[in-house]
Design a protein around this motif. Sequence first.
Motif, short mmCIF file in Angstrom:
data_model
loop_
_atom_site.label_atom_id
_atom_site.label_comp_id
_atom_site.label_asym_id
_atom_site.label_seq_id
_atom_site.Cartn_x
_atom_site.Cartn_y
_atom_site.Cartn_z
N LYS A 21 60.48 58.23 42.75
CA LYS A 21 60.78 59.14 43.85
C LYS A 21 59.50 59.84 44.30
CE LYS A 21 65.29 58.62 43.49
NZ LYS A 21 66.08 58.04 44.55
N LEU A 22 59.36 60.03 45.61
CA LEU A 22 58.15 60.67 46.13
C LEU A 22 57.97 62.08 45.57
CD1 LEU A 22 58.04 59.63 49.90
CD2 LEU A 22 56.71 58.74 47.98
N GLY A 23 59.04 62.81 45.41
CA GLY A 23 58.94 64.16 44.85
C GLY A 23 58.36 64.13 43.45
N GLN B 226 63.04 72.84 47.47
CA GLN B 226 63.70 72.09 48.56
C GLN B 226 62.78 70.99 49.09
OE1 GLN B 226 66.93 72.23 49.66
NE2 GLN B 226 67.09 73.47 47.82
N PHE B 227 61.49 71.27 49.16
CA PHE B 227 60.50 70.28 49.57
C PHE B 227 60.56 69.07 48.64
CE2 PHE B 227 56.03 68.87 48.81
CZ PHE B 227 55.78 68.29 50.05
N TYR B 228 60.56 69.31 47.31
CA TYR B 228 60.63 68.21 46.36
C TYR B 228 61.97 67.48 46.42
CZ TYR B 228 56.25 69.74 44.24
OH TYR B 228 54.94 70.06 44.02
N ILE B 229 63.05 68.21 46.61
CA ILE B 229 64.36 67.58 46.75
C ILE B 229 64.37 66.65 47.96
CG2 ILE B 229 66.78 68.04 47.35
CD1 ILE B 229 66.56 70.54 45.49
N TYR B 230 63.79 67.10 49.05
CA TYR B 230 63.72 66.26 50.24
C TYR B 230 62.90 65.00 49.96
CZ TYR B 230 63.12 64.65 54.98
OH TYR B 230 63.13 63.87 56.10
N LEU B 231 61.73 65.15 49.35
CA LEU B 231 60.90 63.99 49.05
C LEU B 231 61.60 63.03 48.09
CD1 LEU B 231 57.32 65.51 48.60
CD2 LEU B 231 58.21 64.21 50.54
N ASP B 232 62.41 63.55 47.20
CA ASP B 232 63.10 62.69 46.24
C ASP B 232 64.18 61.81 46.87
OD1 ASP B 232 61.66 63.25 43.95
OD2 ASP B 232 62.94 64.92 43.35
N GLN B 233 64.43 61.96 48.16
CA GLN B 233 65.34 61.06 48.86
C GLN B 233 64.69 59.70 49.10
OE1 GLN B 233 67.50 62.85 52.30
NE2 GLN B 233 66.24 64.63 51.80
N TYR B 234 63.39 59.62 48.90
CA TYR B 234 62.62 58.42 49.20
C TYR B 234 61.83 57.97 47.98
CZ TYR B 234 63.71 60.14 53.81
OH TYR B 234 64.38 60.60 54.91
#
Length: 131
Positions: free
Chosen positions: A60-62, A100-108
């Motif tokens: 995950k990107l996060g 929230q930034f890491y959660i968003y990145l973890d979508q990818y």
Amino acid sequence: MYIAQPRKTPYTIAEIAQALQVSQNHLVKIVHFMGKQNLLITTRGKGGGIQLNPAAQQLKLGQIVRTLQGETAIVECNTPPCVFRGQCGLKGILDQALEQFYIYLDQYTLSDVLAPSSPPNSPLLINLVNL
């Protein structure tokens, strides 16, 4: 991103440093760290070099950004002690925003951003353009 481009021979520190216009000494430290994190496969000697670990493409990107950034807080209120400590809610808000930034990145995953056929209207691209 640079070494994610597939090719038959591994990349070298000198080649990457020249292409990205960065110090070889600095790049050696980065490659060493990323190798210890299993993001890269490094091979010494003739014919050696650096390759992206294929398993890293599913990360995950996060998770990758957290690893590369370390556990650095956006705001440090304790060292030195902030005069507003105990009277300010900014740190809590910034900590939540970072999460929230890491959660968003973890979508990818890394493979999502490496895919040459990513649709131009993917949510990641739209949101990055709008930043």
